[in-house]
Write a protein that holds these residues in place. Structure first.
Motif, mmCIF file in Angstrom:
data_model
loop_
_atom_site.group_PDB
_atom_site.id
_atom_site.type_symbol
_atom_site.label_atom_id
_atom_site.label_comp_id
_atom_site.label_asym_id
_atom_site.label_seq_id
_atom_site.Cartn_x
_atom_site.Cartn_y
_atom_site.Cartn_z
ATOM 1 N N PHE A 414 0.842 -1.190 0.000
ATOM 2 C CA PHE A 414 0.000 0.000 0.000
ATOM 3 C C PHE A 414 0.884 1.249 0.000
ATOM 4 O O PHE A 414 2.061 1.204 0.366
ATOM 5 N N GLN A 415 0.279 2.368 -0.391
ATOM 6 C CA GLN A 415 0.896 3.673 -0.180
ATOM 7 C C GLN A 415 0.067 4.397 0.872
ATOM 8 O O GLN A 415 -1.161 4.341 0.846
ATOM 9 N N THR A 416 0.754 5.053 1.813
ATOM 10 C CA THR A 416 0.046 5.668 2.931
ATOM 11 C C THR A 416 0.370 7.149 3.057
ATOM 12 O O THR A 416 1.408 7.633 2.597
ATOM 13 N N GLY A 417 -0.552 7.846 3.709
ATOM 14 C CA GLY A 417 -0.375 9.271 3.984
ATOM 15 C C GLY A 417 -1.371 9.699 5.040
ATOM 16 O O GLY A 417 -2.065 8.853 5.640
ATOM 17 N N TYR A 418 -1.480 10.998 5.263
ATOM 18 C CA TYR A 418 -2.307 11.512 6.354
ATOM 19 C C TYR A 418 -3.301 12.567 5.878
ATOM 20 O O TYR A 418 -3.006 13.366 4.992
ATOM 21 N N THR A 419 -4.463 12.545 6.518
ATOM 22 C CA THR A 419 -5.454 13.593 6.281
ATOM 23 C C THR A 419 -5.082 14.822 7.107
ATOM 24 O O THR A 419 -4.150 14.793 7.910
ATOM 25 N N GLU A 420 -5.858 15.895 6.966
ATOM 26 C CA GLU A 420 -5.586 17.099 7.739
ATOM 27 C C GLU A 420 -5.776 16.861 9.234
ATOM 28 O O GLU A 420 -5.186 17.555 10.066
ATOM 29 N N ARG A 421 -6.593 15.865 9.586
ATOM 30 C CA ARG A 421 -6.801 15.519 11.002
ATOM 31 C C ARG A 421 -5.803 14.468 11.485
ATOM 32 O O ARG A 421 -5.964 13.911 12.559
ATOM 33 N N TYR A 422 -4.803 14.208 10.704
ATOM 34 C CA TYR A 422 -3.726 13.275 11.009
ATOM 35 C C TYR A 422 -4.230 11.844 11.179
ATOM 36 O O TYR A 422 -3.765 11.082 12.009
ATOM 37 N N ILE A 423 -5.191 11.476 10.350
ATOM 38 C CA ILE A 423 -5.626 10.079 10.260
ATOM 39 C C ILE A 423 -4.851 9.443 9.117
ATOM 40 O O ILE A 423 -4.846 9.948 7.989
ATOM 41 N N ARG A 424 -4.210 8.332 9.409
ATOM 42 C CA ARG A 424 -3.394 7.656 8.404
ATOM 43 C C ARG A 424 -4.301 6.871 7.459
ATOM 44 O O ARG A 424 -5.194 6.144 7.894
ATOM 45 N N MET A 425 -4.070 7.033 6.161
ATOM 46 C CA MET A 425 -4.854 6.382 5.118
ATOM 47 C C MET A 425 -3.945 5.495 4.276
ATOM 48 O O MET A 425 -2.762 5.802 4.090
ATOM 49 N N ALA A 426 -4.509 4.418 3.747
ATOM 50 C CA ALA A 426 -3.746 3.498 2.902
ATOM 51 C C ALA A 426 -4.519 3.204 1.627
ATOM 52 O O ALA A 426 -5.725 2.953 1.666
ATOM 53 N N VAL A 427 -3.817 3.221 0.492
ATOM 54 C CA VAL A 427 -4.446 2.967 -0.801
ATOM 55 C C VAL A 427 -3.552 2.050 -1.629
ATOM 56 O O VAL A 427 -2.323 2.128 -1.532
ATOM 57 N N GLN A 428 -4.159 1.179 -2.407
ATOM 58 C CA GLN A 428 -3.407 0.371 -3.356
ATOM 59 C C GLN A 428 -3.390 1.100 -4.691
ATOM 60 O O GLN A 428 -4.435 1.332 -5.297
ATOM 61 N N GLU A 429 -2.204 1.468 -5.120
ATOM 62 C CA GLU A 429 -2.066 2.240 -6.354
ATOM 63 C C GLU A 429 -0.667 1.998 -6.909
ATOM 64 O O GLU A 429 0.330 2.064 -6.179
ATOM 65 N N LYS A 430 -0.569 1.726 -8.227
ATOM 66 C CA LYS A 430 0.729 1.425 -8.843
ATOM 67 C C LYS A 430 1.561 2.683 -9.059
ATOM 68 O O LYS A 430 2.775 2.663 -8.857
ATOM 69 N N LYS A 431 0.957 3.784 -9.469
ATOM 70 C CA LYS A 431 1.745 4.988 -9.731
ATOM 71 C C LYS A 431 2.202 5.618 -8.414
ATOM 72 O O LYS A 431 1.536 5.512 -7.387
ATOM 73 N N GLU A 432 3.367 6.261 -8.449
ATOM 74 C CA GLU A 432 3.965 6.854 -7.256
ATOM 75 C C GLU A 432 3.154 8.063 -6.803
ATOM 76 O O GLU A 432 2.872 8.975 -7.589
ATOM 77 N N LEU A 433 2.790 8.056 -5.503
ATOM 78 C CA LEU A 433 1.960 9.141 -4.964
ATOM 79 C C LEU A 433 2.690 10.021 -3.956
ATOM 80 O O LEU A 433 2.153 11.053 -3.550
ATOM 81 N N SER A 434 3.895 9.641 -3.539
ATOM 82 C CA SER A 434 4.593 10.359 -2.477
ATOM 83 C C SER A 434 4.729 11.846 -2.787
ATOM 84 O O SER A 434 5.135 12.244 -3.882
ATOM 85 N N GLY A 435 4.347 12.663 -1.797
ATOM 86 C CA GLY A 435 4.432 14.112 -1.948
ATOM 87 C C GLY A 435 3.214 14.742 -2.591
ATOM 88 O O GLY A 435 3.145 15.974 -2.707
ATOM 89 N N LYS A 436 2.233 13.918 -2.974
ATOM 90 C CA LYS A 436 1.042 14.450 -3.641
ATOM 91 C C LYS A 436 -0.123 14.547 -2.649
ATOM 92 O O LYS A 436 -0.336 13.650 -1.838
ATOM 93 N N LEU A 437 -0.874 15.624 -2.757
ATOM 94 C CA LEU A 437 -2.069 15.835 -1.938
ATOM 95 C C LEU A 437 -3.275 15.538 -2.816
ATOM 96 O O LEU A 437 -3.568 16.283 -3.754
ATOM 97 N N LEU A 438 -3.971 14.425 -2.517
ATOM 98 C CA LEU A 438 -5.000 13.932 -3.431
ATOM 99 C C LEU A 438 -6.310 13.634 -2.711
ATOM 100 O O LEU A 438 -6.313 13.233 -1.542
ATOM 101 N N PRO A 439 -7.455 13.799 -3.405
ATOM 102 C CA PRO A 439 -8.749 13.445 -2.811
ATOM 103 C C PRO A 439 -8.962 11.941 -2.812
ATOM 104 O O PRO A 439 -8.608 11.252 -3.777
ATOM 105 N N VAL A 440 -9.543 11.429 -1.736
ATOM 106 C CA VAL A 440 -9.816 9.993 -1.632
ATOM 107 C C VAL A 440 -11.217 9.785 -1.078
ATOM 108 O O VAL A 440 -11.820 10.697 -0.496
ATOM 109 N N HIS A 441 -11.717 8.564 -1.249
ATOM 110 C CA HIS A 441 -12.958 8.140 -0.621
ATOM 111 C C HIS A 441 -12.597 7.086 0.420
ATOM 112 O O HIS A 441 -11.927 6.100 0.114
ATOM 113 N N VAL A 442 -13.029 7.306 1.662
ATOM 114 C CA VAL A 442 -12.654 6.410 2.760
ATOM 115 C C VAL A 442 -13.554 5.177 2.729
ATOM 116 O O VAL A 442 -14.787 5.289 2.706
ATOM 117 N N LEU A 443 -12.934 3.986 2.765
ATOM 118 C CA LEU A 443 -13.675 2.737 2.608
ATOM 119 C C LEU A 443 -13.953 2.028 3.933
ATOM 120 O O LEU A 443 -15.097 1.737 4.261
#
Length: 458
Positions: A414-443
């Motif tokens: 997985f690739q992981t990051g944090y929301t503005e409330r510092y909740i850690r999120m994980a997504v399966q994605e092949k392209k590199e996401l590090s350093g990107k601020l992106l919209p997600v839907h929480v599952l």
């Protein structure tokens, strides 16, 4: 153009003269985020002088341990790491920097294998001090006295993280009865507002979208101030105008700074994250008094009410010490009940550790280690339940995540990051996401890890 060439030539000459060019230098950081910031600043200085940064586990010409002294255990860990460095390469220079060097300087001076001591007011002089040491002047009796002005130790860019920590303040005047930090860091002093703004602009130009304002006692930034002035709030408002910075996160705050005017004004700064770390330490008024904390549980609760009035579902995180001297079962139960009332999103639980040189070390009624462990386990169980309840509120919602790293979870990548409330999120994605601020839907929330699974919004 000529001035720029002249500056570059001058910098090259300084590198050649430094004596560090080509030398392998390994850093190790113990302790707080302020130490981490200062380590990276020192790394930038020695790298600019031509040194090669290597991992602490590798062979190096110079080992620098940025030490911690917050507990007796931290002191012991600092000594262990210094000795380990010397054992790894007996011919290397071993440098003790930071809080242990400051508070236990006499002990460090006598220690075998330590070649140089650098206090908290000397880190900006890292290059000339190392140069001096390399020339054979291994005098450990350096001036590590208390600072009276803010040490200008800063970073123009940061290489190791997707968010940038900005140290804006140092020192503490609170003298909590369990804490050695005022002796290790000295009295409060603050970085000039214009210097902070300049560094943040540089980081914005380098592509950083999130900054974290940090300090030893962040709430005292700019103090003493004139009547009616709020230096920390003023600085945040000015940083909020730098639109390339999408998030401003605050380090640990003291409850006394949380007033209606402060929170109302802060809530108008769109980039400020709805994540507030308010130091509690205990939910019992009698324990708070023994700790020399300058608020009551009810006053703390009013701060939480203000934050929730002006922010939607803010993350409220805290620190709690269990087993403080003379803490009774009833006082601990008060803390448990108070934590439940506040409904923290995260609690950092610490078992009280005696620290020589503090008032609490001399108190009678020291709590047994067994009792501390029992109380710690009960509070941690509550913390897990409260954290899960808070995170579950965001399942099914849309969030923005600043992605940071790759991790292995549930047998998959997985690739992981944090929301503005510092909740850690994980997504399966092949392209590199590090350093990107992106919209997600929480599952959903997986069975392992304090995080939520999400999917990128298309």
């Amino acid at each position: 153009m000529y001035k720029k060439q002249e500056r570059i030539l001058k910098e090259m000459e300084q590198v050649r003269a430094s004596g560090l060019e080509g030398r392998n230098i390994a850093f190790l950081t113990l302790g707080c985020k302020v130490n981490s910031y200062e380590t990276e600043a020192m790394q930038a200085l020695v790298a600019a002088a031509g040194a090669v940064l290597v991992d602490f586990g590798q062979a190096a010409d110079i080992y620098i341990v940025n030490t911690c002294s917050v507990t007796n255990m931290a002191d012991r860990k600092s000594r262990q790491m210094l000795h380990r460095a010397k054992k790894r390469n007996p011919e290397a220079l071993v440098v003790a920097a930071g809080c242990y060097a400051q508070t236990a300087s006499e002990e460090a001076m006598k220690a075998e294998g330590i070649d140089l001591i650098i206090g908290n007011n000397q880190k900006k002089e890292i290059v000339p001090l190392l140069e001096r040491c390399l020339k054979g002047v291994k005098n450990k009796r350096l001036d590590i006295g208390e600072e009276s002005e803010y040490e200008e130790l800063k970073l123009a860019t940061k290489l190791f993280h997707t968010r940038a920590y900005i140290k804006i303040q140092d020192g503490c005047n609170q003298f909590c009865s369990y804490c050695i930090i005022p002796y290790a860091r000295g009295r409060i002093r603050s970085r000039a507002e214009e210097d902070v703004i300049s560094e943040v602009r540089s980081l914005a130009d380098a592509g950083y979208q999130e900054i974290v304002l940090t300090g030893i006692h962040l709430s005292s930034y700019g103090q003493p101030a004139k009547e009616g002035e709020q230096p920390l709030l003023s600085l945040i408002q000015k940083l909020n105008e730098i639109k390339e910075i999408r998030r401003i996160r605050l380090g640990s705050l003291e409850p006394r700074i949380i007033t209606e005017n402060f929170v109302k004004t802060l809530s108008s700064c769109e980039q400020v994250c709805p994540h507030f770390h308010l130091s509690l330490q205990s939910g019992s008024d009698t324990v708070l008094k023994r700790m020399n904390r300058k608020y009551t549980a009810e006053e703390y609760l009013e701060c939480v009410r203000l934050l929730r009035h002006f922010y939607n579902e803010p993350a409220i995180t805290t620190d709690i010490i269990v087993g403080f001297p003379q803490e009774t079962d009833e006082e601990f139960e008060e803390t448990l009940a108070f934590a439940e009332t506040v409904a923290f999103s995260k609690i950092h639980v610490f078992k009280y550790s005696r620290r020589k040189g503090t008032a609490a070390d001399k108190m009678s009624g020291q709590v047994t280690e067994q009792k501390k462990t029992e109380r710690s386990e009960r509070l941690l169980a509550l913390e897990r339940r409260l954290g899960e309840a808070y995170r579950s509120r965001f399942i099914g919602t849309a969030q923005e995540v600043l992605f940071e790293e790759h991790t292995h979870l549930l047998g998959e990548d997985f690739q992981t990051g944090y929301t503005e409330r510092y909740i850690r999120m994980a997504v399966q994605e092949k392209k590199e996401l590090s350093g990107k601020l992106l919209p997600v839907h929480v599952l959903s929330e997986p069975e392992e890890g304090e995080l939520l699974l999400c999917a990128l919004q298309q």
